[in-house]
Design an enzyme around this catalytic site. Structure first.
Site, PDB file in Angstrom:
ATOM      1  N   HIS A  39       0.826  -1.208   0.000  1.00 22.11           N
ATOM      2  CA  HIS A  39       0.000   0.000   0.000  1.00 22.11           C
ATOM      3  C   HIS A  39       0.860   1.258   0.000  1.00 22.11           C
ATOM      4  O   HIS A  39       0.474   2.288  -0.553  1.00 22.11           O
ATOM      5  CB  HIS A  39      -0.950   0.005   1.193  1.00 22.11           C
ATOM      6  N   ARG A  57      -8.446  -2.624 -15.057  1.00 23.19           N
ATOM      7  CA  ARG A  57      -8.476  -3.865 -14.277  1.00 23.19           C
ATOM      8  C   ARG A  57      -9.855  -4.019 -13.640  1.00 23.19           C
ATOM      9  O   ARG A  57     -10.166  -3.340 -12.664  1.00 23.19           O
ATOM     10  CB  ARG A  57      -7.408  -3.835 -13.188  1.00 23.19           C
ATOM     11  N   ARG A  82      -9.751  -5.271 -19.421  1.00 27.50           N
ATOM     12  CA  ARG A  82      -9.373  -6.663 -19.188  1.00 27.50           C
ATOM     13  C   ARG A  82     -10.487  -7.340 -18.409  1.00 27.50           C
ATOM     14  O   ARG A  82     -10.886  -6.850 -17.347  1.00 27.50           O
ATOM     15  CB  ARG A  82      -8.065  -6.734 -18.392  1.00 27.50           C
ATOM     16  N   GLU A 102       1.174 -12.885 -21.431  1.00 29.35           N
ATOM     17  CA  GLU A 102       1.851 -12.938 -20.137  1.00 29.35           C
ATOM     18  C   GLU A 102       2.578 -14.257 -19.933  1.00 29.35           C
ATOM     19  O   GLU A 102       3.344 -14.406 -18.985  1.00 29.35           O
ATOM     20  CB  GLU A 102       0.824 -12.765 -19.013  1.00 29.35           C
ATOM     21  N   ASN A 107       4.830  -7.736 -16.289  1.00 31.93           N
ATOM     22  CA  ASN A 107       5.044  -8.233 -14.913  1.00 31.93           C
ATOM     23  C   ASN A 107       4.986  -9.757 -14.878  1.00 31.93           C
ATOM     24  O   ASN A 107       5.895 -10.431 -14.377  1.00 31.93           O
ATOM     25  CB  ASN A 107       3.991  -7.656 -13.974  1.00 31.93           C
ATOM     26  N   ASP A 108       3.895 -10.306 -15.397  1.00 31.12           N
ATOM     27  CA  ASP A 108       3.760 -11.764 -15.388  1.00 31.12           C
ATOM     28  C   ASP A 108       4.672 -12.422 -16.417  1.00 31.12           C
ATOM     29  O   ASP A 108       5.186 -13.523 -16.188  1.00 31.12           O
ATOM     30  CB  ASP A 108       2.307 -12.174 -15.641  1.00 31.12           C
ATOM     31  N   ARG A 129       6.696 -13.058  -8.668  1.00 25.10           N
ATOM     32  CA  ARG A 129       6.787 -11.596  -8.631  1.00 25.10           C
ATOM     33  C   ARG A 129       6.483 -11.019  -7.261  1.00 25.10           C
ATOM     34  O   ARG A 129       6.743  -9.847  -6.993  1.00 25.10           O
ATOM     35  CB  ARG A 129       5.828 -10.983  -9.663  1.00 25.10           C
ATOM     36  N   CYS A 182       1.333  -3.120 -21.280  1.00 24.30           N
ATOM     37  CA  CYS A 182       0.567  -2.581 -20.151  1.00 24.30           C
ATOM     38  C   CYS A 182       1.160  -2.961 -18.808  1.00 24.30           C
ATOM     39  O   CYS A 182       0.554  -2.707 -17.766  1.00 24.30           O
ATOM     40  CB  CYS A 182      -0.894  -3.030 -20.224  1.00 24.30           C
TER      41      CYS A 182
END
Length: 563
Positions: A189, A291, A328, A417, A440-441, A451, A488
């Protein structure tokens, strides 16, 4: 004499900012309450706990209302933690054993914290939120102030083990020049709210615990380092970069483009329609990743209805009237389990029933989502594109595109991904309208490095030539088929890596709103031929660090040649 290496602390930078200032340290947490029998009755202790839990919940809600934005959602979630029935039951159980209210609260929250840590991933990152609520309740019970942000009279760089959402949300940005945490990662956070507030931050800098109060530091988020006791030259360089970023921030907003005029649309990654206006104001030319899972995560134990989804999508599409909005469909599973979709225990959820796999197993949820998206599209004039997450085969691509067409979705694509999909990019391009690469993935699966796992964080680097080679495969396939290829993942927010990605065939880049300014300025520095040249240098390297260093050196040479 202290070497430069000894004065440099490494971590994970959030954004591309730089700050110079003196350290102010967060106060230490309250000590663990003593495990001694209570001298009060169980009813008295129960009432004390109930009142303090309520006080803390109301305070967190009030802070959320004051902070607004993503902070409001985070703080309201914390307030719900304070009054969670399962936690209340655990507190009652400890009180029945003769514990004090302070000790009962401590033990109940610690037990739930340990459960979240064991789950890892996104939920593991939420463990710190429980710690914060526990500390606040124990402080209220004891009639003392909860540990919080220091308040010196001068601007400062805050150093903490980690920051609670309630503290991050209420930071005085006229005084706090930057944040350094020894714990946390890019999905904590602290990181999320630092991005939203454009606070210069380095998280997960384990050695920051040794920074003394009053130490002067250079906080370089772009490089992911903190320099303690910097030299005059290092301070001057940092101040020059700060001035350059300020100038870029107030420069006229223009569409994303390279130096030779090649258009590279810059889009925003969003988790709710609430951030749409800020993204548009920052020059986002649309949305490259919306998302939808956060809409489902907030729905509780059941999926949101078609009407609830439709209302949310309409707000988003209206904010970007006439522009491209890439949505998505639900990406649940792994670190985002949903009770109504797939909450079964999996030994390795990152390789389990997630993304499109989970949706196919509960196709009614996917059909309802496509219905809501199609109806929202019909009610607005934005250009809706819809994509599926975690697609790993050509057959899955074919399945999703056909189903989207069944509901009237005009532009349907897939996220790349998984390495298998990148290696079959030519076949994927023949079946879908577009591809969007989630770096990322893709990095996680290419390097076999979770990750969310700090012990292998060094492998989670999209600069790695193996990852970039897969990006290049998708870029080449898209160009051959005349299909768009977007990026993205977080890699698009790295100004220099963004140039390399364009050189590998990316036709658009999507990122968090604060990154738009830096990436826009970086693209304007290079031509398409130069971007391709830098991409070739990155691919020729042996590893991520070598790739980054070689490209940085080559980019500097290109800039110097023009000056």
């Amino acid at each position: 004499m202290t070497s430069e290496l000894e004065r440099t602390i490494a971590g994970t930078g959030i954004g591309q900012g730089v700050a110079v200032g003196v350290v102010a340290r967060m106060s230490d947490p309250l000590p663990e309450p003593a495990d001694t029998p209570s001298t009060r009755s169980q009813a008295e202790e129960s009432e004390r706990a109930r009142v303090s839990l309520g006080v803390v919940a109301r305070e967190l809600e009030a802070r959320g209302q004051s902070a607004g934005g993503a902070a409001k959602d985070v703080l309201e979630a914390q307030a719900m933690m304070a009054e969670d029935p399962m936690l209340s039951d655990a507190i009652d159980e400890a009180l029945a054993a003769g514990k004090t209210a302070e000790r009962a609260v401590f033990e109940a929250f610690a037990s739930f914290r340990d459960q979240l840590v064991a789950m890892g991933g996104y939920l593991g990152e939420r463990a710190a939120d429980l710690d914060d609520v526990s500390q606040r309740v124990i402080a209220d019970l004891g009639g003392v102030a909860a540990p919080g942000v220091p308040n010196p009279e001068h601007p400062f760089i805050l150093v903490a083990r980690d920051l609670a959402p309630a503290d991050t949300a209420m930071l005085d940005l006229d005084k706090v020049l930057g944040l350094i945490t020894s714990d946390g990662g890019p999905t904590s956070h602290t990181a999320i709210l630092a991005r939203e507030k454009s606070i210069v931050a380095v998280v997960g800098a384990a050695d920051a615990t040794g920074l003394a109060e009053g130490t002067r530091v250079v906080l370089d988020a772009a490089a992911g380092i903190v320099i303690a006791d910097p030299s005059d030259e290092q301070v001057a360089d940092a101040e020059r970069r700060i001035a350059e970023r300020k100038a870029a921030a107030v420069a006229p907003v223009t569409p994303g483009a390279l130096a030779d005029g090649t258009a590279i649309p810059l889009l925003a990654n969003l988790g709710s329609s609430a951030g749409a206006q800020a993204a548009a104001d920052a020059g986002a030319e649309g949305v490259g990743l919306f998302r939808t899972e956060f809409l489902f995560l907030d729905a509780g134990g059941s999926a949101p209805t078609v009407e609830q989804q439709k209302e949310h999508y309409i707000r988003l599409l209206e904010a970007f009237g006439g522009k491209k909005v890439v949505v998505r469909v639900l990406d649940a599973g792994a670190d985002k389990p949903l009770q109504f979709l797939n909450d079964a225990h999996e030994e390795n959820p990152a390789l389990g029933l997630r993304g499109l796999r989970a949706l196919r197993a509960s196709e009614d949820i996917l059909r309802e989502q496509l219905t809501a998206l199609a109806e929202a599209d019909a009610a607005t004039d934005a250009e809706l594109w819809v994509m599926a997450p975690m697609v790993s085969t050509v057959e899955e691509t074919r399945y999703f595109v056909a189903l989207a067409r069944e509901f009237g979705i005009k532009t349907a694509g897939v996220m790349v991904e998984v390495p298998s999909l990148a290696l079959l990019a030519d076949k994927v391009a023949a079946e879908s309208d577009f591809a969007s690469i989630g770096t990322n993935d893709l990095t996680q699966y290419t390097l076999a490095a979770d990750r969310m796992l700090g012990s292998v964080a060094a492998f989670q680097d999209p600069w790695h030539p193996a990852v970039l080679r897969l990006v290049g495969e998708v870029g080449a396939a898209g160009a051959a088929a005349g299909k768009p290829v977007g990026i993205c993942g977080e890699a698009a927010a790295d100004p220099l890596l963004a140039v390399v990605l364009v050189g590998l065939g990316a036709t658009s880049l999507s990122m968090s709103t604060p990154a738009l300014v830096d990436v826009r300025a970086s693209l304007l520095t290079f031509t398409l031929d130069e971007a391709r040249h830098l991409a070739g240098i990155a691919l020729a390297a042996d590893g991520a660090a070598e790739s980054r260093a070689a490209v940085a050196a080559a980019a500097l040479t290109l800039k110097e040649a023009r000056s």
